[in-house]
Design a protein around this motif. Structure first.
Motif, PDB file in Angstrom:
ATOM      1  N   UNK A   1       0.831  -1.206   0.000  1.00  0.00           N
ATOM      2  CA  UNK A   1       0.000   0.000   0.000  1.00  0.00           C
ATOM      3  C   UNK A   1       0.867   1.259   0.000  1.00  0.00           C
ATOM      4  N   UNK A   2       1.951   1.225   0.767  1.00  0.00           N
ATOM      5  CA  UNK A   2       2.857   2.386   0.776  1.00  0.00           C
ATOM      6  C   UNK A   2       3.517   2.573  -0.586  1.00  0.00           C
TER       7      UNK A   2
ATOM      8  N   UNK B   1       2.415   1.757  -3.458  1.00  0.00           N
ATOM      9  CA  UNK B   1       1.428   2.203  -4.440  1.00  0.00           C
ATOM     10  C   UNK B   1       0.743   3.507  -4.043  1.00  0.00           C
ATOM     11  N   UNK B   2       1.064   4.004  -2.840  1.00  0.00           N
ATOM     12  CA  UNK B   2       0.443   5.214  -2.308  1.00  0.00           C
ATOM     13  C   UNK B   2      -1.085   5.103  -2.352  1.00  0.00           C
ATOM     14  N   UNK B   3      -1.577   4.039  -1.723  1.00  0.00           N
ATOM     15  CA  UNK B   3      -3.009   3.760  -1.743  1.00  0.00           C
ATOM     16  C   UNK B   3      -3.472   3.325  -0.357  1.00  0.00           C
ATOM     17  N   UNK B   4      -4.763   3.079  -0.224  1.00  0.00           N
ATOM     18  CA  UNK B   4      -5.341   2.679   1.046  1.00  0.00           C
ATOM     19  C   UNK B   4      -5.215   1.182   1.301  1.00  0.00           C
ATOM     20  N   UNK B   5      -5.578   0.792   2.524  1.00  0.00           N
ATOM     21  CA  UNK B   5      -5.485  -0.598   2.949  1.00  0.00           C
ATOM     22  C   UNK B   5      -6.809  -1.030   3.568  1.00  0.00           C
ATOM     23  N   UNK B   6      -7.357  -2.117   3.059  1.00  0.00           N
ATOM     24  CA  UNK B   6      -8.542  -2.741   3.648  1.00  0.00           C
ATOM     25  C   UNK B   6      -8.041  -3.907   4.476  1.00  0.00           C
ATOM     26  N   UNK B   7      -8.094  -3.779   5.788  1.00  0.00           N
ATOM     27  CA  UNK B   7      -7.575  -4.789   6.705  1.00  0.00           C
ATOM     28  C   UNK B   7      -8.747  -5.641   7.188  1.00  0.00           C
ATOM     29  N   UNK B   8      -8.774  -6.885   6.747  1.00  0.00           N
ATOM     30  CA  UNK B   8      -9.839  -7.813   7.138  1.00  0.00           C
ATOM     31  C   UNK B   8      -9.292  -8.666   8.273  1.00  0.00           C
ATOM     32  N   UNK B   9      -9.763  -8.398   9.468  1.00  0.00           N
ATOM     33  CA  UNK B   9      -9.261  -9.024  10.674  1.00  0.00           C
ATOM     34  C   UNK B   9      -9.943 -10.378  10.888  1.00  0.00           C
ATOM     35  N   UNK B  10      -9.203 -11.457  10.635  1.00  0.00           N
ATOM     36  CA  UNK B  10      -9.720 -12.806  10.861  1.00  0.00           C
ATOM     37  C   UNK B  10      -9.215 -13.381  12.181  1.00  0.00           C
TER      38      UNK B  10
ATOM     39  N   UNK C   1      -1.893  -0.713  13.683  1.00  0.00           N
ATOM     40  CA  UNK C   1      -2.434  -0.141  12.454  1.00  0.00           C
ATOM     41  C   UNK C   1      -1.570   1.046  12.053  1.00  0.00           C
ATOM     42  N   UNK C   2      -0.985   1.006  10.855  1.00  0.00           N
ATOM     43  CA  UNK C   2      -0.103   2.108  10.436  1.00  0.00           C
ATOM     44  C   UNK C   2      -0.845   3.433  10.352  1.00  0.00           C
ATOM     45  N   UNK C   3      -0.292   4.441  11.012  1.00  0.00           N
ATOM     46  CA  UNK C   3      -0.929   5.753  11.062  1.00  0.00           C
ATOM     47  C   UNK C   3      -0.783   6.518   9.748  1.00  0.00           C
ATOM     48  N   UNK C   4       0.214   6.142   8.933  1.00  0.00           N
ATOM     49  CA  UNK C   4       0.465   6.892   7.702  1.00  0.00           C
ATOM     50  C   UNK C   4      -0.380   6.421   6.518  1.00  0.00           C
ATOM     51  N   UNK C   5      -1.216   5.400   6.727  1.00  0.00           N
ATOM     52  CA  UNK C   5      -2.064   4.870   5.654  1.00  0.00           C
ATOM     53  C   UNK C   5      -3.530   5.109   5.957  1.00  0.00           C
ATOM     54  N   UNK C   6      -4.311   5.212   4.896  1.00  0.00           N
ATOM     55  CA  UNK C   6      -5.763   5.253   5.028  1.00  0.00           C
ATOM     56  C   UNK C   6      -6.225   3.808   5.183  1.00  0.00           C
TER      57      UNK C   6
END
Length: 123
Positions: free
Chosen positions: A24-25, A27-36, A46-51
């Motif tokens: 994500x960094x 590609x300079x894009x957001x992250x969808x974190x699916x917590x299993x 959770x990285x503070x520098x990412x959406x």
């Protein structure tokens, strides 16, 4: 564009999360974190520098992990890749226990980036 990651309670899950954050960094894009996992993520995980969009399951009684990930992918059209941590399993192990990663690789509507746990971390 966004990167999705399915994170489990395992070294593979941690490796997937680290790799997805790097992707994500890059590609300079957001992250969808699916917590299993069976715990909630803390702020320091959770990285503070990412959406980051965090999707939590409600516990063991929640949907099958594969169904949960596929449902989230279908609900987030901006996701263009899924990151999964994988490990080697014997044929018997796959038959007896199944493989969430294998099922996701075969059913994912987006390309899947698979990552292995580094050798040093497996020891």
């Amino acid at each position: 564009m966004s990167v999705a990651v399915a994170v489990t309670d395992s070294p593979e899950g941690r490796t997937a999360l680290d790799s997805a954050v790097a992707e994500a960094r890059a590609l300079d894009t957001g992250l969808l974190l699916i917590n299993l996992t069976l715990h909630d993520f803390t702020d320091d995980e959770i990285p503070a520098d990412l959406d980051v969009t965090l999707i939590n399951r409600s516990g063991r009684g929640d949907r099958d992990p594969v169904t949960a990930v596929l449902d989230e992918l279908s609900g987030h059209a901006e996701v263009d890749r899924l990151v999964l941590g994988v490990r080697s399993r014997s044929r018997v192990g796959k038959v007896l226990l199944g493989s969430v990663a294998q099922r996701l690789i075969l059913r994912s509507p987006v390309p899947v980036l698979t990552v292995r746990v580094p050798e040093a971390a497996r020891r």
